[in-house]
Design a protein around this motif. Structure first.
Motif, PDB file in Angstrom:
ATOM      1  N   UNK A 352       0.901  -1.091  -0.159  1.00  0.00           N
ATOM      2  CA  UNK A 352      -0.061   0.002   0.035  1.00  0.00           C
ATOM      3  C   UNK A 352       0.837   1.306  -0.099  1.00  0.00           C
ATOM      4  N   UNK A 353       2.058   1.250   0.929  1.00  0.00           N
ATOM      5  CA  UNK A 353       2.875   2.436   0.725  1.00  0.00           C
ATOM      6  C   UNK A 353       3.340   2.642  -0.606  1.00  0.00           C
ATOM      7  N   UNK A 354       3.854   1.362  -1.157  1.00  0.00           N
ATOM      8  CA  UNK A 354       4.552   1.675  -2.576  1.00  0.00           C
ATOM      9  C   UNK A 354       3.665   2.180  -3.589  1.00  0.00           C
ATOM     10  N   UNK A 355       2.387   1.832  -3.571  1.00  0.00           N
ATOM     11  CA  UNK A 355       1.295   2.337  -4.372  1.00  0.00           C
ATOM     12  C   UNK A 355       1.035   3.657  -4.133  1.00  0.00           C
ATOM     13  N   UNK A 356       0.978   4.136  -3.065  1.00  0.00           N
ATOM     14  CA  UNK A 356       0.840   5.535  -2.669  1.00  0.00           C
ATOM     15  C   UNK A 356       2.116   6.274  -3.381  1.00  0.00           C
ATOM     16  N   UNK A 357       3.333   6.004  -2.958  1.00  0.00           N
ATOM     17  CA  UNK A 357       4.580   6.676  -3.285  1.00  0.00           C
ATOM     18  C   UNK A 357       4.475   6.694  -4.833  1.00  0.00           C
ATOM     19  N   UNK A 358       4.198   5.547  -5.660  1.00  0.00           N
ATOM     20  CA  UNK A 358       4.519   5.523  -7.057  1.00  0.00           C
ATOM     21  C   UNK A 358       3.255   6.434  -7.578  1.00  0.00           C
ATOM     22  N   UNK A 359       2.167   6.457  -7.201  1.00  0.00           N
ATOM     23  CA  UNK A 359       1.198   7.426  -7.815  1.00  0.00           C
ATOM     24  C   UNK A 359       1.270   8.781  -7.780  1.00  0.00           C
ATOM     25  N   UNK A 360       1.760   9.141  -6.247  1.00  0.00           N
ATOM     26  CA  UNK A 360       1.989  10.517  -6.250  1.00  0.00           C
ATOM     27  C   UNK A 360       3.294  11.016  -6.919  1.00  0.00           C
ATOM     28  N   UNK A 361       4.464  10.374  -7.128  1.00  0.00           N
ATOM     29  CA  UNK A 361       5.546  10.600  -7.620  1.00  0.00           C
ATOM     30  C   UNK A 361       5.773  10.073  -8.926  1.00  0.00           C
ATOM     31  N   UNK A 362       4.474   9.562  -9.788  1.00  0.00           N
ATOM     32  CA  UNK A 362       4.627   9.408 -10.940  1.00  0.00           C
ATOM     33  C   UNK A 362       5.858   8.434 -11.282  1.00  0.00           C
ATOM     34  N   UNK A 363       5.945   7.557 -10.853  1.00  0.00           N
ATOM     35  CA  UNK A 363       7.018   6.564 -10.985  1.00  0.00           C
ATOM     36  C   UNK A 363       6.464   4.920 -10.695  1.00  0.00           C
ATOM     37  N   UNK A 364       7.166   3.934 -11.051  1.00  0.00           N
ATOM     38  CA  UNK A 364       7.032   2.610 -10.966  1.00  0.00           C
ATOM     39  C   UNK A 364       7.235   2.265  -9.384  1.00  0.00           C
ATOM     40  N   UNK A 365       6.428   1.155  -8.947  1.00  0.00           N
ATOM     41  CA  UNK A 365       6.730   0.791  -7.491  1.00  0.00           C
ATOM     42  C   UNK A 365       7.933   0.523  -7.292  1.00  0.00           C
ATOM     43  N   UNK A 366       8.764  -0.281  -8.265  1.00  0.00           N
ATOM     44  CA  UNK A 366      10.157  -0.759  -7.966  1.00  0.00           C
ATOM     45  C   UNK A 366      11.117   0.275  -7.738  1.00  0.00           C
ATOM     46  N   UNK A 367      10.715   1.507  -8.303  1.00  0.00           N
ATOM     47  CA  UNK A 367      11.599   2.847  -8.403  1.00  0.00           C
ATOM     48  C   UNK A 367      11.315   3.421  -7.144  1.00  0.00           C
ATOM     49  N   UNK A 368       9.940   3.383  -6.463  1.00  0.00           N
ATOM     50  CA  UNK A 368       9.451   3.971  -5.480  1.00  0.00           C
ATOM     51  C   UNK A 368      10.138   3.234  -4.129  1.00  0.00           C
ATOM     52  N   UNK A 369      10.521   1.685  -4.531  1.00  0.00           N
ATOM     53  CA  UNK A 369      10.884   1.002  -3.110  1.00  0.00           C
ATOM     54  C   UNK A 369      12.687   1.390  -3.148  1.00  0.00           C
ATOM     55  N   UNK A 370      13.238   1.727  -4.298  1.00  0.00           N
ATOM     56  CA  UNK A 370      14.844   1.717  -4.529  1.00  0.00           C
ATOM     57  C   UNK A 370      15.110   3.354  -4.095  1.00  0.00           C
ATOM     58  N   UNK A 371      14.301   4.087  -4.646  1.00  0.00           N
ATOM     59  CA  UNK A 371      14.463   5.580  -4.648  1.00  0.00           C
ATOM     60  C   UNK A 371      13.911   6.471  -3.730  1.00  0.00           C
TER      61      UNK A 371
END
Length: 438
Positions: A352-371
């Protein structure tokens, strides 16, 4: 014939329950001990494959002996509070000496999962020692480590597959009552394909009774090739008992779990089944070859390569074991799967955290996890929570994101494999190579 025959001919009395006479006798003795005021154990745990009469026995006994039956299905995700509301009060309201006799039936105990299931199991474990009325638990696979506490405090009653001749005889009686003459050849065919599952056999009989006679042969093909979902424990027994590549392949194809999970089950149980060092080495070689083909299929996106992995996985250990004197021990629940079950809720929060980060930051969930996650963790760890509002993180997600979590790699592996698994399962079903465009 609008009523399902499985319901129309469900046993109305214990004498009508087909097969498993020892299990039936054990249940009756247990109920007698309750009625005598000295129960052998407060709960009975009826275990065995589907369609063999576990639930039907309890329902029939209740009807025949005038009990009110309180039924709960554990697989519908009833949490601790819901189980407590339904069962706890009922277990205290009346004893067998009261005016209203009751039995509590908790079906599909092994179908529950997640934190709610754990809470429900713990609640059951706390209710059973104090109950004033019989509690019956029912499961197909009772060996989940979470159910150990229920197994230990209950009378374990084991049911087996129903014999083919018993199924055939019962099907004949049903067809006669329906006023339809069915050949012994067809009855034998249905019984032989049922795998000891009476409910499945009755459903197949209804299929033939309602079908146009001109398509009977076509229906036979459907029944013959239809998958009968096996429990993992049943499949393991057949895999380690396989003596040919064909038999091993068939077991693997009819199993309702993905290949990654099956690999885990086999690898974890292999040292308990094969003790001879040389044979163990050869078995691992089979699994290594299977993994090689499976990995190649994933890497090259050539899902037709799966057909090379399946026979090696499904028959390799069994073929090797057949050449030794090893009898094998009891199958165990894999530690990895147990770990994944125990951490399911937390992993869902990380997703759920990764989905929210990815959606707001306009990036993939994998990028959200690593960056993004290291960045968010550093900010939240310093006590600044404004950024959590921007990403709409709840308190539990803030707590997880602020300290980091070693479950993140597992979550990313799950996300990356989801699409591949869907493709693999479709190939397992069809086993046809993908046509190349010309």
């Amino acid at each position: 014939m609008s009523i399902p025959l499985t319901e129309k001919y469900r046993p109305r009395s214990v004498s009508e329950v087909i097969g498993n006479k020892e299990a039936v006798s054990s249940f009756l003795e247990w109920m007698k001990s309750w009625e005598a005021g000295k129960p052998i154990k407060k709960s009975a745990f009826l275990v065995g494959p589907p369609g063999v009469g576990k639930t039907s026995l309890v329902i029939a006994y209740a009807k025949e002996h005038g009990y009110d039956l309180i039924e709960v299905n554990a697989s519908d995700r009833r949490g601790a509070e819901q189980i407590k509301a339904i069962i706890a009060e009922a277990s205290k309201q009346s004893t067998l000496a009261g005016t209203r006799k009751r039995i509590i039936l908790v079906d599909e105990v092994d179908g529950a999962y997640g934190s709610e299931a754990t809470g429900g199991i713990n609640t059951l474990a706390s209710i059973i020692p104090r109950t004033n009325i019989p509690i019956v638990l029912v499961a197909n696979d009772p060996w989940d480590p979470r159910l150990a506490v229920l197994r230990n405090m209950s009378l374990l009653i084991k049911f087996s597959h129903i014999r083919q001749n018993e199924i055939m005889s019962h099907l004949r009686k049903i067809s006669e009552k329906e006023g339809v003459k069915v050949s012994d050849e067809l009855l034998k065919f249905i019984a032989s394909r049922s795998n000891g599952d009476l409910r499945s056999a009755i459903n197949d009989l209804q299929l033939f009774l309602t079908a146009d006679q001109r398509i009977v042969e076509q229906l036979k093909n459907v029944v013959s090739t239809r998958d009968r979902t096996k429990s993992v424990f049943e499949a393991l027994a057949e895999i380690f008992g396989a003596t040919t590549a064909i038999s091993g392949r068939n077991v693997t194809m009819n199993l309702d779990v993905d290949l990654d999970t099956l690999f885990t089950w086999i690898i974890d149980n292999l040292p308990n089944q094969i003790k001879d060092p040389q044979a163990l080495f050869e078995s691992y070689e089979f699994l290594a070859l299977a993994d090689l083909h499976y990995s190649r299929a994933n890497r090259l996106q050539r899902w037709d390569y799966i057909k090379y992995a399946i026979p090696l996985l499904g028959s390799g250990p069994g073929i090797v074991k057949s050449k030794t004197s090893d009898k094998g021990g009891r199958f165990e629940f894999p530690s990895k799967i147990r770990f994944m079950q125990e951490t399911r809720e937390k992993r869902e929060k990380i997703k759920s955290i990764l989905r929210k980060l990815a959606m707001k930051s306009k990036m993939s969930q994998r990028k959200a996890a690593t960056e993004m996650m290291p960045f968010i963790r550093a900010i939240l760890g310093s006590g600044k929570t404004d950024i959590a509002k921007y990403y709409e993180l709840d308190n539990e997600e803030i707590a997880i994101a602020s300290i980091g979590d070693n479950l993140l790699p597992h979550v990313m592996d799950e996300n990356s494999l989801t699409k591949d698994k869907e493709k693999v399962e479709s190939v397992k079903t069809s086993q046809r190579p993908r046509k190349r465009k010309t």
